[in-house]
Write a protein that holds these residues in place. Sequence first.
Motif, PDB file in Angstrom:
ATOM      1  N   GLU A 149      47.536 -16.742  71.916  1.00 37.23           N
ATOM      2  CA  GLU A 149      48.587 -16.071  71.156  1.00 37.23           C
ATOM      3  C   GLU A 149      49.087 -14.856  71.940  1.00 37.23           C
ATOM      4  OE1 GLU A 149      49.850 -17.197  68.502  1.00 37.23           O
ATOM      5  OE2 GLU A 149      48.370 -18.625  67.729  1.00 37.23           O
ATOM      6  N   VAL A 150      50.357 -14.495  71.727  1.00 40.02           N
ATOM      7  CA  VAL A 150      50.910 -13.253  72.268  1.00 40.02           C
ATOM      8  C   VAL A 150      50.949 -12.272  71.105  1.00 40.02           C
ATOM      9  CG1 VAL A 150      52.861 -12.151  73.406  1.00 40.02           C
ATOM     10  CG2 VAL A 150      52.302 -14.536  73.917  1.00 40.02           C
ATOM     11  N   PRO A 151      49.979 -11.361  71.009  1.00 43.96           N
ATOM     12  CA  PRO A 151      49.843 -10.509  69.822  1.00 43.96           C
ATOM     13  C   PRO A 151      51.115  -9.749  69.450  1.00 43.96           C
ATOM     14  CG  PRO A 151      47.904 -10.308  71.204  1.00 43.96           C
ATOM     15  CD  PRO A 151      48.910 -11.118  71.983  1.00 43.96           C
ATOM     16  N   LEU A 152      51.792  -9.190  70.456  1.00 35.78           N
ATOM     17  CA  LEU A 152      52.994  -8.416  70.155  1.00 35.78           C
ATOM     18  C   LEU A 152      54.069  -9.298  69.532  1.00 35.78           C
ATOM     19  CD1 LEU A 152      54.276  -5.594  70.415  1.00 35.78           C
ATOM     20  CD2 LEU A 152      55.237  -6.325  72.606  1.00 35.78           C
ATOM     21  N   LYS A 153      54.243 -10.493  70.095  1.00 31.93           N
ATOM     22  CA  LYS A 153      55.229 -11.434  69.560  1.00 31.93           C
ATOM     23  C   LYS A 153      54.840 -11.870  68.153  1.00 31.93           C
ATOM     24  CE  LYS A 153      57.258 -16.009  70.258  1.00 31.93           C
ATOM     25  NZ  LYS A 153      57.281 -17.230  71.101  1.00 31.93           N
ATOM     26  N   GLU A 154      53.562 -12.177  67.955  1.00 29.67           N
ATOM     27  CA  GLU A 154      53.111 -12.600  66.630  1.00 29.67           C
ATOM     28  C   GLU A 154      53.364 -11.506  65.602  1.00 29.67           C
ATOM     29  OE1 GLU A 154      51.808 -15.657  65.668  1.00 29.67           O
ATOM     30  OE2 GLU A 154      52.641 -16.129  67.638  1.00 29.67           O
ATOM     31  N   GLY A 155      53.128 -10.260  65.999  1.00 25.41           N
ATOM     32  CA  GLY A 155      53.366  -9.139  65.094  1.00 25.41           C
ATOM     33  C   GLY A 155      54.833  -8.998  64.741  1.00 25.41           C
ATOM     34  N   MET A 156      55.690  -9.163  65.748  1.00 23.00           N
ATOM     35  CA  MET A 156      57.123  -9.042  65.502  1.00 23.00           C
ATOM     36  C   MET A 156      57.636 -10.155  64.598  1.00 23.00           C
ATOM     37  SD  MET A 156      58.653  -7.767  69.164  1.00 23.00           S
ATOM     38  CE  MET A 156      58.462  -6.049  69.652  1.00 23.00           C
ATOM     39  N   LEU A 157      57.162 -11.354  64.824  1.00 17.47           N
ATOM     40  CA  LEU A 157      57.589 -12.471  63.989  1.00 17.47           C
ATOM     41  C   LEU A 157      57.123 -12.286  62.550  1.00 17.47           C
ATOM     42  CD1 LEU A 157      56.994 -15.514  66.378  1.00 17.47           C
ATOM     43  CD2 LEU A 157      59.156 -14.394  65.797  1.00 17.47           C
ATOM     44  N   SER A 158      55.916 -11.750  62.365  1.00 15.11           N
ATOM     45  CA  SER A 158      55.436 -11.457  61.014  1.00 15.11           C
ATOM     46  C   SER A 158      56.274 -10.362  60.370  1.00 15.11           C
ATOM     47  CB  SER A 158      53.959 -11.024  61.060  1.00 15.11           C
ATOM     48  OG  SER A 158      53.137 -12.068  61.510  1.00 15.11           O
ATOM     49  N   GLY A 159      56.699  -9.385  61.189  1.00 15.10           N
ATOM     50  CA  GLY A 159      57.569  -8.330  60.675  1.00 15.10           C
ATOM     51  C   GLY A 159      58.899  -8.877  60.203  1.00 15.10           C
ATOM     52  N   TYR A 160      59.414  -9.908  60.900  1.00 13.24           N
ATOM     53  CA  TYR A 160      60.645 -10.565  60.475  1.00 13.24           C
ATOM     54  C   TYR A 160      60.528 -11.068  59.033  1.00 13.24           C
ATOM     55  CZ  TYR A 160      63.082 -11.068  65.003  1.00 13.24           C
ATOM     56  OH  TYR A 160      63.771 -10.852  66.166  1.00 13.24           O
ATOM     57  N   GLN A 161      59.408 -11.703  58.750  1.00 17.14           N
ATOM     58  CA  GLN A 161      59.263 -12.407  57.484  1.00 17.14           C
ATOM     59  C   GLN A 161      59.254 -11.488  56.269  1.00 17.14           C
ATOM     60  OE1 GLN A 161      59.264 -15.491  56.627  1.00 17.14           O
ATOM     61  NE2 GLN A 161      59.135 -16.595  58.547  1.00 17.14           N
ATOM     62  N   THR A 162      58.853 -10.224  56.422  1.00 16.74           N
ATOM     63  CA  THR A 162      58.778  -9.337  55.261  1.00 16.74           C
ATOM     64  C   THR A 162      60.155  -8.955  54.728  1.00 16.74           C
ATOM     65  OG1 THR A 162      58.798  -7.301  56.562  1.00 16.74           O
ATOM     66  CG2 THR A 162      56.647  -8.318  56.157  1.00 16.74           C
ATOM     67  N   MET A 163      61.199  -9.041  55.581  1.00  9.95           N
ATOM     68  CA  MET A 163      62.573  -8.708  55.213  1.00  9.95           C
ATOM     69  C   MET A 163      62.816  -7.214  55.038  1.00  9.95           C
ATOM     70  SD  MET A 163      63.686 -11.689  52.527  1.00  9.95           S
ATOM     71  CE  MET A 163      63.137 -13.371  52.721  1.00  9.95           C
ATOM     72  N   ASP A 164      61.802  -6.368  55.271  1.00  3.67           N
ATOM     73  CA  ASP A 164      61.995  -4.932  55.086  1.00  3.67           C
ATOM     74  C   ASP A 164      63.012  -4.361  56.064  1.00  3.67           C
ATOM     75  OD1 ASP A 164      60.193  -4.969  53.087  1.00  3.67           O
ATOM     76  OD2 ASP A 164      58.570  -3.991  54.171  1.00  3.67           O
ATOM     77  N   GLY A 165      62.901  -4.754  57.335  1.00  2.00           N
ATOM     78  CA  GLY A 165      63.801  -4.194  58.336  1.00  2.00           C
ATOM     79  C   GLY A 165      65.252  -4.493  58.061  1.00  2.00           C
ATOM     80  N   ILE A 166      65.533  -5.733  57.678  1.00  2.00           N
ATOM     81  CA  ILE A 166      66.913  -6.137  57.482  1.00  2.00           C
ATOM     82  C   ILE A 166      67.533  -5.483  56.240  1.00  2.00           C
ATOM     83  CG2 ILE A 166      66.633  -8.166  56.002  1.00  2.00           C
ATOM     84  CD1 ILE A 166      68.484  -9.637  57.983  1.00  2.00           C
ATOM     85  N   GLY A 167      66.697  -5.037  55.318  1.00  3.19           N
ATOM     86  CA  GLY A 167      67.232  -4.435  54.099  1.00  3.19           C
ATOM     87  C   GLY A 167      67.090  -2.933  54.035  1.00  3.19           C
ATOM     88  N   GLY A 168      66.543  -2.315  55.109  1.00  4.01           N
ATOM     89  CA  GLY A 168      66.301  -0.885  55.077  1.00  4.01           C
ATOM     90  C   GLY A 168      67.522  -0.060  54.742  1.00  4.01           C
TER      91      GLY A 168
END
Length: 458
Positions: free
Chosen positions: A178-197
């Motif tokens: 696994e690429v930890p940084l990539k996995e973290g970013m993809l998980s961050g995508y799923q929460t939708m927090d960034g896109i709705g901030g």
Amino acid sequence: MKRKQLNIVMIMGLALFATFFGAGNLIFPPYLGRNVGSSWMTGFIGFFIMDVGLATMGVLAVVMNQKGSIDGVVDKIGHIPGVICVTAIILCIGPGLCIPRTAATTYELGVKTMIPSMNHWVFGAVFFAIVLALTIRPNKVVDIVGKFLTPVLLAVMVIMIVKGIVAPIGHPVHIGGEVPLKEGMLSGYQTMDGIGGMLMTLMLITAAKGYGYTDKKSVSSLIAKAGIVSGVLLMLVYGGLTFLGATTSGNSAFAGLEEAPLLVAITNRLMGGAGVGILAVIVFLACLTTAIGLTSVAGNYFEELSGGRLKYSHLVVAMTIFSYLFSNVGLTKIISISAPILQIMYPTVLVLVLMSFFEKVIKDRMTTGFAAYTALVYEILALAASMGAPFGFVNSLPLSKFGLGWILPALIGGVVGSFFHGKHYAETIAELDSASGKKQYRKPASDDEMKKNKREAV
């Protein structure tokens, strides 16, 4: 007065935290931690950047741009495209995906484990009746969430995380492949927090006015400080949950579990039978506060967009009913629908938010517009490639393995857009400010002025 402002900032910050901390925020960090094991901190950094970091920047971008509004962020791609962008995001994080997901998560993680016989249609009706009752008065949303619901949510979360730190399930182990940084970013995508901030500022602006603050400077200051409070709390809670997941990485009993079952298993192992009840409380409060905040934001936005022709109360009722019906699709199905939408929209929003911090330096809207549209095109091609279309070249671009392949195209798009500076005047009027001696830009006052300006630009 200072104590009063501090109390307001804390209430607003707690409300913002609770609105962000919902369905995905519970299930994704532990899942991330288990998948990256001993590299959980690296994975968490990626998660933090694409979730908390972008969400907080979105809030700050709205209050710090020259217009002091969402329009000031998205208008750089054109007024109509900007409205379409915001509307799409509202629908994405609102009744189309995120609000229904709160009810689905509450049922699958809380109610289903405690009352297996409970029908999901019956539970959904009760859940959304509570959401409607607590959302129908927009001025009270922040008070209800910030003063009452969030402190209880935080207290329960702290108990669970501290228990997992003091008596961990196991020690994080190295996970290969696994690429930890990539996995973290993809998980961050799923929460939708960034896109709705940036959209959450609508709720905070309404609250600030209710507290008696009306001038732009005071409102901006309150919201900016609330955003920082929210960001710090989210960082601590997310970090704790990611660590809890990492402690299961060496235990075969937790291998292969999906997001929701994994969180249930962790809670049961840490807290036994009582853990089921505690998890149910956490899930209910987290999802309820998120549903309340998002419903309020969507209602405020569409009322303002319609010029008051659509009433807030009517919109809230309609969205609550729609969300109730859609929530019965199921959590897994809702997540599978959200993934491609977020993949396409995230980079465009990120470009617009980032460029808002440099608008005093980069005044030409074409630069930002080209960068945003290029990022959008890249993500559309990347999504098509993942579905078998012949666009595999996008995966060879720099940073693509980290989910950031759009950065280079966006930079190139911005450079290209800077050469189209003359077209900028087709949509804005340049006037010399007598005080500063610098050019100031405004929108044409009429269609005739717009047409005249376009002819001159050409």
